[in-house]
Each structure stands twice: as C-alpha cells, then as structure tokens.
Design a protein around this motif. Structure first.
Motif, PDB file in Angstrom:
ATOM      1  N   ILE A 262       0.831  -1.207   0.000  1.00  0.00           N
ATOM      2  CA  ILE A 262       0.000   0.000   0.000  1.00  0.00           C
ATOM      3  C   ILE A 262       0.865   1.256   0.000  1.00  0.00           C
ATOM      4  O   ILE A 262       0.635   2.200  -0.765  1.00  0.00           O
ATOM      5  N   GLY A 263       1.888   1.289   0.865  1.00  0.00           N
ATOM      6  CA  GLY A 263       2.755   2.457   0.930  1.00  0.00           C
ATOM      7  C   GLY A 263       3.452   2.736  -0.383  1.00  0.00           C
ATOM      8  O   GLY A 263       3.533   3.897  -0.824  1.00  0.00           O
ATOM      9  N   LEU A 264       3.943   1.695  -1.052  1.00  0.00           N
ATOM     10  CA  LEU A 264       4.624   1.878  -2.330  1.00  0.00           C
ATOM     11  C   LEU A 264       3.651   2.351  -3.417  1.00  0.00           C
ATOM     12  O   LEU A 264       3.974   3.231  -4.218  1.00  0.00           O
ATOM     13  N   LEU A 265       2.450   1.752  -3.446  1.00  0.00           N
ATOM     14  CA  LEU A 265       1.460   2.182  -4.438  1.00  0.00           C
ATOM     15  C   LEU A 265       1.031   3.625  -4.192  1.00  0.00           C
ATOM     16  O   LEU A 265       0.870   4.403  -5.140  1.00  0.00           O
ATOM     17  N   CYS A 266       0.839   3.995  -2.921  1.00  0.00           N
ATOM     18  CA  CYS A 266       0.513   5.389  -2.602  1.00  0.00           C
ATOM     19  C   CYS A 266       1.608   6.320  -3.112  1.00  0.00           C
ATOM     20  O   CYS A 266       1.335   7.384  -3.673  1.00  0.00           O
ATOM     21  N   GLY A 267       2.864   5.930  -2.910  1.00  0.00           N
ATOM     22  CA  GLY A 267       3.975   6.747  -3.375  1.00  0.00           C
ATOM     23  C   GLY A 267       4.011   6.868  -4.887  1.00  0.00           C
ATOM     24  O   GLY A 267       4.220   7.963  -5.424  1.00  0.00           O
ATOM     25  N   VAL A 268       3.790   5.762  -5.577  1.00  0.00           N
ATOM     26  CA  VAL A 268       3.784   5.787  -7.048  1.00  0.00           C
ATOM     27  C   VAL A 268       2.688   6.701  -7.561  1.00  0.00           C
ATOM     28  O   VAL A 268       2.904   7.555  -8.429  1.00  0.00           O
ATOM     29  N   PHE A 269       1.468   6.534  -7.026  1.00  0.00           N
ATOM     30  CA  PHE A 269       0.351   7.358  -7.478  1.00  0.00           C
ATOM     31  C   PHE A 269       0.551   8.820  -7.110  1.00  0.00           C
ATOM     32  O   PHE A 269       0.183   9.721  -7.876  1.00  0.00           O
ATOM     33  N   ARG A 270       1.140   9.085  -5.931  1.00  0.00           N
ATOM     34  CA  ARG A 270       1.335  10.456  -5.476  1.00  0.00           C
ATOM     35  C   ARG A 270       2.386  11.177  -6.324  1.00  0.00           C
ATOM     36  O   ARG A 270       2.205  12.333  -6.710  1.00  0.00           O
ATOM     37  N   VAL A 271       3.481  10.516  -6.609  1.00  0.00           N
ATOM     38  CA  VAL A 271       4.596  11.162  -7.307  1.00  0.00           C
ATOM     39  C   VAL A 271       4.400  11.177  -8.819  1.00  0.00           C
ATOM     40  O   VAL A 271       4.643  12.193  -9.478  1.00  0.00           O
ATOM     41  N   SER A 274      -1.854  11.317 -11.290  1.00  0.00           N
ATOM     42  CA  SER A 274      -2.624  12.563 -11.227  1.00  0.00           C
ATOM     43  C   SER A 274      -3.970  12.378 -10.538  1.00  0.00           C
ATOM     44  O   SER A 274      -4.804  13.277 -10.550  1.00  0.00           O
ATOM     45  N   ALA A 275      -4.216  11.189  -9.926  1.00  0.00           N
ATOM     46  CA  ALA A 275      -5.494  10.941  -9.256  1.00  0.00           C
ATOM     47  C   ALA A 275      -5.617  11.824  -8.025  1.00  0.00           C
ATOM     48  O   ALA A 275      -4.631  12.068  -7.325  1.00  0.00           O
ATOM     49  N   PRO A 276      -6.834  12.341  -7.724  1.00  0.00           N
ATOM     50  CA  PRO A 276      -7.010  13.198  -6.557  1.00  0.00           C
ATOM     51  C   PRO A 276      -6.878  12.464  -5.230  1.00  0.00           C
ATOM     52  O   PRO A 276      -6.744  13.090  -4.192  1.00  0.00           O
ATOM     53  N   ASP A 277      -6.927  11.147  -5.231  1.00  0.00           N
ATOM     54  CA  ASP A 277      -6.805  10.399  -3.977  1.00  0.00           C
ATOM     55  C   ASP A 277      -6.013   9.127  -4.245  1.00  0.00           C
ATOM     56  O   ASP A 277      -6.571   8.121  -4.679  1.00  0.00           O
ATOM     57  N   SER A 278      -4.726   9.152  -4.001  1.00  0.00           N
ATOM     58  CA  SER A 278      -3.881   7.992  -4.277  1.00  0.00           C
ATOM     59  C   SER A 278      -4.128   6.861  -3.289  1.00  0.00           C
ATOM     60  O   SER A 278      -4.041   5.685  -3.641  1.00  0.00           O
ATOM     61  N   ALA A 279      -4.424   7.191  -2.023  1.00  0.00           N
ATOM     62  CA  ALA A 279      -4.556   6.167  -0.982  1.00  0.00           C
ATOM     63  C   ALA A 279      -5.732   5.231  -1.250  1.00  0.00           C
ATOM     64  O   ALA A 279      -5.627   4.020  -1.041  1.00  0.00           O
ATOM     65  N   SER A 280      -6.851   5.762  -1.689  1.00  0.00           N
ATOM     66  CA  SER A 280      -8.034   4.925  -1.925  1.00  0.00           C
ATOM     67  C   SER A 280      -7.748   3.855  -2.965  1.00  0.00           C
ATOM     68  O   SER A 280      -8.031   2.663  -2.758  1.00  0.00           O
TER      69      SER A 280
END
Length: 512
Positions: A262-271, A274-280
C-alpha cells in the motif's frame, strides 16, 4: 467415567469480543476526527456525516428486511462505513453525494457479496472511488465558505511552502477527516484495546515515507515528508481503512507485506500519477492481492506432509488477480506521465483557437501588466463574492497587424457546473460589448448541460453590452442582459452566466 473429557464442537476458545463491540470501538476512535471536522467546517460537515451514516444504515436495514436476513444493520458496521466515507469527503459537497456513496458502498460492495466478512474490498473506500469517478467535480472541490484555495499537495507541486504543523492539526484545505492529530489519537486507542495491530499502519507509513524521500524530489526532508503524510488520505487509510480485518491479511508477516504494498502504491500514485486520492486506489488494489498474500504467508498446519505442500502451490486465480491489479496500478500511474505533454499541447491549442474565435480581428494576443498583477493577487482563489465559484484564469489584449487594440479576451471559469468546472473565453470589444464566448472546458450532462455549448444558448451573449447578465428561467427574456436558460440545465446555465459576469467585472476593473 466421571473423569472423561467432554468433547464439544468448535470453537473451544471463546471470547466476549463481538462484531458490534469492535465496530463501536472504531466509531469511538473516529469521534475526535469527526468532531474536529465539524468544528473546522461547521454545520455542512455535520450534515454530510449525518446523511452518509443514515444512508448506510437505511440501505443495510432495507436489504436485511427484503432478504429476511438477521438485523446486521444494528452491529455498527454500517455506521462505520458511512462515517468513514463522510470523513473522506469535503464539507461542501451536495448531500446527494454522501447519500449515493454510502448506498453504493453498502449495497453493491457489502450486501451483494454476502454481508460483513464476505466483502473483498473496503466498502467505504469503494464508495469513495465510486464518487470520485461519478462526481469528480464536487468531490475534488475543497473550497471553504465559498472560497477556494490550493490544497497542501497542490501548493507543494507548484513549489510553494506549506506549514506542516498546521496541516497536521487539520487546518489545511481538504476533507472533513483531515486532522492527522485526531486520527492518530483514534489509532492509538484502537491499538490499546487490541482492535488493530501495528504492522499495517507502520508498514504503510514507513514505505510511503521512504518512497517520497527517494523519488519525491526533495530528498530526506522531514518537513516535506510530513506534509505528504499529513495531506491526502494516507494516514486515514493506514490507520482505519487498511486495517479492516475483513480485507487485510491474517498473519503478521502478511500484514507487513500488505502495508508495504500500500505504501509503495501510494507513493507511485502520489509522485507519478494525477489521481485526486492515491490512498483509496492503492488500498483497493492491495485488497485484491490479499488472497495471494495469505496464500504465501499463512504457515502450514503442524504435521502437514511436504508433498501436499508442493501440490498445493499458489492458486492460479490468485496469481491472475494479482497480476491484473498490479498491471492496473502501473497503468494508472504511468498513463498521465505518457500523455501530459500532449494534453498540455491540446489545451494550449484549444485556448488559442477560442481566443481567435471571440476576438477575430486580432493577429496577436499580449498580456497586460495591470491585469496580470490582479490575477496573480487572486492566488487561484474565487473571484469576488457575487459570482459563485468563479475564477479568472488569464486576460490578454488582442491587437491587429498595426498594433491597435481591437478587443480583450478573458479566460474565466466556474466551479458551479453540475459536473464540475466550466471554463470559457469571453471576447470583449474596447467599448465593453461582448463579441462572443467560446468554451474550453465543458463536461456537463449530455443532452442537457452540454447544450450550453450550442449557438442557441451561447449566442445570446454576442453583441450585447451590459454590466452583468441575469439568467431567465422562465424561457422568455425581456431584456438584452437576460439569458434564457437551457431547459433542464439551469445549474449549468447559471455557472456560465456567473463566469461571464466575473469576466465583465474584471474587464471593468482593469481595462476601463
């Protein structure tokens, strides 16, 4: 005979802990966050929370009644789903948004899969993703009291400075449940009463922080990393969403792997995304991989033959599901990087074409120092107080081949559209007469709001000199400054009028 053991059916070890007790512990843990959200955003936040919880409970209650199931709506799980979903939303969303989100989360993600314990993904997160797809304009609108400002993540992306302490407390623009301090207090309570374990939250936070330090562009900057943790939904996801016992692995090792993923995917989506909510999206994708993680991490029962272990292997459906979810994650995070330059070129070309359309006599468009300073002073916020959520994006002077001013073009937008932002260019002659308007962003409902882009509606502005326009909903305008609404699309029509009025006001203040 009296010394014989009494052999009964399982379970042999019993506990007073019940589903209802766990759920009410979660509700209690979320109260500090909910109370701070109501304090921060006022009654709108209270109504969003109330409607979301009520929708969740009523949906599950109705399903229980229709299907003659036990009254599972009384165990508190529906309240948790509705509360979590509400805390993931901005306080200013229309009330039909939390109602629809909770309805979808309970009925389609929970009840249709057999109820609590059978859902394969977190219902609240699935409801949020449903809302992000269906109502992206309003769900991603973080204005407060009608005033819009950049979120902490937007400020970071533009190179601005963010007060990490302020964001940590919960005063950054964002969702109702934006107080990381309150979330951490709730998480500590759940850990103290053994409602959650530390493996998943710690794994998410550490892996996400490491990814931001490596690829975020600022190196190991504690304040920068703290802002990324505090902004967005990473902390709420790590503490309250990812720890859902139904959709997370059962072993400590599996939970660590799950949290790291989850942490790695959140980082990939965040960096990179362009999704408004990477964590979901990150947690839902990780939910899909839970069967595979359990298959790998659950130890074999004592005495199980080694040959059986070899024959068992990893189920093919689990491998396929994991591959699909990982591929989807990579695609989501990379498609924006691959297309962003092309998208920017297309937007620039559309803007240039719209400028030429509303100011046809111009051969060049130049900026104006006074107007540029006025726009910069807005800092991306809402323009004025009489035009709804109207924005001024750019203002240019149109000149002919001899350098004479033939008109002005003001790019304006309105966040009051039914489906989100509407952006248009307004051409104004030197005497204040509108030459016409041209849309650069119009994503309203087909056959209704999209009709604002037809000549029958937008042509009403051309050739009219007025200080402001009035939307006439009766369909029979009596004055030059009255605009007949598109039938069945008064919300979209009003948004257009608001944007044009804002452009006229800006013209009068800076060019006359």
């Amino acid at each position: 005979m009296s010394k014989l053991y009494n052999v009964s059916s399982s379970p042999h070890a019993r506990s007073s802990l019940t589903t209802g007790k766990v759920m009410y512990q979660v509700i209690f843990a979320l109260l500090p966050t909910a109370c701070f959200g109501i304090y921060r955003y006022g009654m709108p936040a209270f109504w969003v929370i109330g409607v979301s919880v009520l929708s969740a409970v009523l949906t599950e209650g109705a399903f229980d009644y229709i299907t003659k199931r036990p009254k599972t709506w009384m165990d508190g799980s529906a309240v948790v789903t509705g509360l979590l979903l509400a805390l993931c939303l901005p306080a200013q969303v229309p009330l039909y948004v939390p109602f629809a989100g909770s309805f979808f989360a309970i009925l389609f993600v929970k009840c249709f899969f057999g109820g609590l314990g059978h859902n394969f993904m977190n219902p609240a997160l699935a409801g949020r993703c449903f809302l992000l797809i269906s109502f992206s304009g309003v769900v991603a609108d973080f204005s407060v009291d009608g005033v819009s400002a950049a979120t902490p993540l937007e400020t970071l992306a533009s190179g601005g400075a963010v007060d990490a302490v302020e964001v940590f407390i919960g005063y950054g623009n964002g969702v109702i449940g934006g107080s990381i301090l309150a979330l951490c207090l709730g998480g500590l309570y759940l850990w103290a009463v053994d409602a959650i374990t530390f493996e998943i939250p710690v794994a998410v936070i550490v892996s996400f922080s490491a990814f931001i330090a490596l690829f975020g562009g600022q190196g190991f900057d504690p304040e920068f990393i703290l802002v990324h943790l505090a902004a967005g939904g990473v902390m709420m996801g790590a503490i309250f969403m990812a720890t859902d016992p139904v959709t997370s692995p059962v072993t400590s090792t599996g939970q660590l792997v799950f949290g790291i993923l989850i942490g790695l995917l959140c980082g990939v989506f965040r960096v990179f995304g362009s999704a408004p909510d990477s964590a979901s999206y990150a947690i839902i994708i990780a939910n899909m991989a839970v069967p595979l993680i359990d298959e790998i991490s659950v130890p074999l029962p004592y005495g199980l033959r080694k040959q059986t272990e070899k024959k068992k292997g990893i189920p093919r459906p689990a491998l396929i599901l994991c591959a699909i979810t990982l591929l989807a994650g990579v695609c989501l995070s990379s498609v924006y990087e691959m297309t962003k330059d092309r998208i920017a070129e297309q937007k620039q070309a559309a803007k240039a074409a719209s400028y030429q359309e509303v100011c046809p006599g111009a051969v060049e468009f130049a900026g104006d120092g006074r107007a540029d300073a006025a726009i910069e002073a807005l800092e991306g916020g809402v323009y004025g107080t009489d035009f709804g959520k109207a924005y001024i994006n750019e203002a240019v002077v149109g000149k002919d081949a001899s350098g004479n001013i033939v008109g002005y073009v003001i790019s304006a937008g309105s966040g009051d559209g039914f489906e989100g932002m509407i952006t248009l260019s307004v051409g104004i002659s030197p005497d204040g007469t509108i030459n016409g308007i041209a849309f650069t962003e119009l994503n309203e409902t087909a056959g209704m709001g999209m009709l604002c882009g037809e000549e029958a509606f937008q042509g009403q502005f051309a050739g009219v000199k007025a200080e402001h326009f009035i939307l006439n909903k009766s369909g029979t305008s009596s004055g030059d400054n009255e605009i007949d609404t598109v039938s069945g699309a008064s919300t979209s029509s009003q948004a257009v009028v608001n944007a044009v009025n804002a452009a006229l006001d800006f013209f009068a203040a800076n060019f006359q």
